[in-house]
Structures are given as structure tokens and as C-alpha cells.
Design a protein around this motif. Structure first.
Motif, short mmCIF file in Angstrom:
data_model
loop_
_atom_site.label_atom_id
_atom_site.label_comp_id
_atom_site.label_asym_id
_atom_site.label_seq_id
_atom_site.Cartn_x
_atom_site.Cartn_y
_atom_site.Cartn_z
N UNK A 28 0.85 -1.19 0.00
CA UNK A 28 0.00 0.00 0.00
C UNK A 28 0.89 1.24 0.00
N UNK A 29 0.64 2.15 -0.95
CA UNK A 29 1.49 3.32 -1.13
C UNK A 29 0.64 4.58 -1.15
N UNK A 30 1.12 5.60 -0.47
CA UNK A 30 0.36 6.86 -0.34
C UNK A 30 1.12 7.99 -1.04
N UNK A 31 0.35 8.86 -1.70
CA UNK A 31 0.92 9.96 -2.46
C UNK A 31 0.08 11.23 -2.26
N UNK A 32 0.64 12.33 -2.73
CA UNK A 32 -0.11 13.59 -2.81
C UNK A 32 -0.14 14.03 -4.26
N UNK A 33 -1.26 14.62 -4.69
CA UNK A 33 -1.39 15.14 -6.05
C UNK A 33 -2.12 16.48 -5.99
N UNK A 34 -1.90 17.31 -7.00
CA UNK A 34 -2.54 18.63 -7.05
C UNK A 34 -3.95 18.52 -7.64
N UNK A 35 -4.74 19.55 -7.42
CA UNK A 35 -6.10 19.58 -7.97
C UNK A 35 -6.09 19.60 -9.49
N UNK A 36 -5.05 20.20 -10.08
CA UNK A 36 -4.96 20.25 -11.53
C UNK A 36 -4.83 18.84 -12.12
N UNK A 37 -4.08 17.99 -11.43
CA UNK A 37 -3.92 16.61 -11.88
C UNK A 37 -5.24 15.87 -11.91
N UNK A 38 -6.01 16.02 -10.84
CA UNK A 38 -7.27 15.28 -10.76
C UNK A 38 -8.26 15.75 -11.81
N UNK A 39 -8.22 17.03 -12.15
CA UNK A 39 -9.13 17.55 -13.18
C UNK A 39 -8.85 16.89 -14.52
N UNK A 40 -7.57 16.78 -14.87
CA UNK A 40 -7.20 16.13 -16.14
C UNK A 40 -7.54 14.65 -16.09
N UNK A 41 -7.29 14.01 -14.95
CA UNK A 41 -7.58 12.59 -14.80
C UNK A 41 -9.06 12.31 -15.02
N UNK A 42 -9.91 13.13 -14.44
CA UNK A 42 -11.35 12.93 -14.57
C UNK A 42 -11.82 13.13 -16.01
N UNK A 43 -11.19 14.05 -16.70
CA UNK A 43 -11.55 14.25 -18.11
C UNK A 43 -11.27 12.99 -18.93
N UNK A 44 -10.27 12.22 -18.51
CA UNK A 44 -9.92 11.00 -19.22
C UNK A 44 -10.65 9.78 -18.67
N UNK A 45 -11.51 9.99 -17.66
CA UNK A 45 -12.25 8.89 -17.08
C UNK A 45 -11.43 8.03 -16.15
N UNK A 46 -10.34 8.58 -15.61
CA UNK A 46 -9.45 7.83 -14.73
C UNK A 46 -9.46 8.41 -13.32
N UNK A 47 -9.24 7.56 -12.35
CA UNK A 47 -8.99 8.05 -11.00
C UNK A 47 -7.58 8.62 -10.98
#
Length: 257
Positions: A167-186
Motif C-alpha cells: 500500500x502506497x500513499x501519495x499527494x497530487x494537485x487539484x490540476x492533476x485530478x481535473x485532467x484525470x477525470x476528463x480521461x475517465x481515470x482516477x
């Protein structure tokens, strides 16, 4: 006019004035009382309206504060889900990113619970327990624009997963998640997708969406190994060529043709 008649007229006049005065007083009293009642009624109406407006803004403001997410927690192992966290560190939304995630989220009861309790419930879920026991890989990504809040949540997530393997934990920015969601990915799978694309540009987001995190990591490792072997082989051929040239020149005292 005799004296008696004159007194009678004067007395009648005084009575008439007195009666008119009394009638006027009564009229004014009635009118004043009406104005007072109207003023009191208007004041009560105003206070009632003001109270309703205040209550509306309190309810609306409270609803806005509670249901405004300040961070997301992306959990990827396949199933893939994302939890939206409010300023009170409670789960307010649960989103799925594939069919497995949809089926998995239906088995959970984590909405409106503290995110740490939600993580514990997910880790203790039979599906997740079985997957981790089978050497699957889980990534948990905390996404947010408020660095201090996100760091606190990430620290809490790391505490929850401290005893878990793979199990691995990370941090990501809000900009990353916006692009990810546009591609249908978590967010977790999106980060893995970016790694894969650096190694193989033919990899698509649809392919990654269907894969488990273990399969993705194994593919990344395999492609990385192939790339390193290819690079190593290329460098060895190059170094051998130059070595032969240098050796030939040094051994025979001749320059290369």
C-alpha cells in the motif's frame, strides 16, 4: 330674548362644544389605537421575516460549508474509487471509475463518516483484504489545493495504512485530478498512465482503466527493464566500437583509417 332663554342657549352651546370635544377625543383614540395595532403588527411581521431570512442563510450557508469538498482521496487497486472530503474531514461523496469500483462502492457504508474511519472500513473489506493477500498493489492519493489540510489528511491516511503491505500513499494537485477525470481515470491510475506513456506511447487510458494496479506496476517494471536493457546494449556496442579504435591505434602505433 329674556334672561332665561339666553342662559338656556349658552348652556346648550357649552354642552354642544363639550359633546363635540368628547366625540373628537373618542375618534382620535380609535385612530391612535388602530395605528398602534398596525405598527405592532408590522413590527411582528418584520421580525418574523427577518428571522426567516436569517434561518435561510444559516441553513444555506451550513449546507454550502458541509457539502463543499476541500480534498479527495483516490483509492486504486481495481476497484478504483474516490472519496470527496469536506472541511470537517467527513466523506460527502463517493465516486467510482469502473464497473468494479461501482460494485465495490455499493458494499461500503462510508458516506458522512470521518475519512480515517472510511479508510479503515475499506482496508478491512473482504474484497480488499483478499486482493492485498494475493499480493495486489493499492495506491492511495490525497488530492487538494490547500497544502496544509492535504498534508494533514495524507498523514492520517499513512497512519491508517502503516501496517498494510503493498500500500502506497501519495499527494497530487487539484490540476492533476481535473485532467484525470476528463480521461475517465482516477488520480492514482492517471499517474500510472503517465508513467506508462513515457515508456510506451501506444498505451491508452482505456487499457489502464481495465487493469489492476499490480498489473500496471508490473507492466511499468517490464517496460522499464526492457528500456534499460536496450539502452545498456546500445551503449555497450558503442563503447566496444570506440574501444577497438582506441586499442588498435595504441597497440600498433597507427591512427584509425
Amino acid at each position: 330674548m329674556n334672561m332665561n332663554n339666553m342662559f338656556k342657549e349658552l348652556f346648550s352651546s357649552v354642552q354642544a362644544e363639550e359633546e363635540l370635544k368628547n366625540q373628537t377625543k373618542a375618534f382620535l383614540a380609535r385612530k391612535t389605537q388602530g395605528y398602534t395595532k398596525l405598527k405592532t403588527k408590522n413590527r411582528k411581521y418584520f421580525l418574523y421575516t427577518a428571522a426567516c431570512v436569517c434561518l435561510f442563510f444559516m441553513l444555506f450557508g451550513g449546507h454550502w460549508l458541509y457539502f463543499t469538498p476541500i480534498a479527495q482521496i483516490s483509492i486504486d487497486i481495481n476497484p478504483s474509487i474516490e472519496m470527496s472530503i469536506n472541511r470537517f474531514e467527513q466523506v460527502i461523496f463517493v465516486n467510482d471509475f469502473n464497473e468494479d469500483g461501482r460494485e465495490f462502492s455499493d458494499t461500503l457504508n462510508i458516506k458522512y463518516k470521518n475519512y480515517a474511519d472510511a479508510i479503515e472500513q475499506i482496508l478491512n473489506n473482504d474484497i480488499i483484504t483478499a486482493l492485498l493477500s494475493d499480493n495486489e498493489v493499492m495506491t492511495i492519493t490525497v488530492i487538494g489545493s490547500d497544502g496544509q489540510r492535504s498534508a494533514k489528511i495524507l498523514s492520517g491516511v499513512e497512519a491508517c495504512t502503516a501496517r498494510q503491505n503493498n500500500t502506497y500513499c501519495y499527494f497530487a494537485s487539484s490540476e492533476e485530478v481535473a485532467v484525470a477525470h476528463e480521461m475517465g481515470l482516477s488520480c492514482g491510475k492517471y499517474r500510472a498512465f503517465l508513467e506508462l506513456q513515457l515508456l510506451d506511447s501506444n498505451i491508452t487510458s482505456e487499457t489502464v482503466q481495465r487493469m489492476t494496479m499490480r498489473e500496471i506496476r508490473e507492466l511499468i517494471d517490464r517496460l522499464s527493464s526492457d528500456s534499460e536493457n536496450h539502452s545498456s546494449s546500445y551503449n555497450n556496442r558503442g563503447n566496444g566500437y570506440h574501444g577497438r579504435g582506441g586499442g588498435h591505434g595504441w597497440r600498433n602505433g597507427e591512427t584509425l583509417p
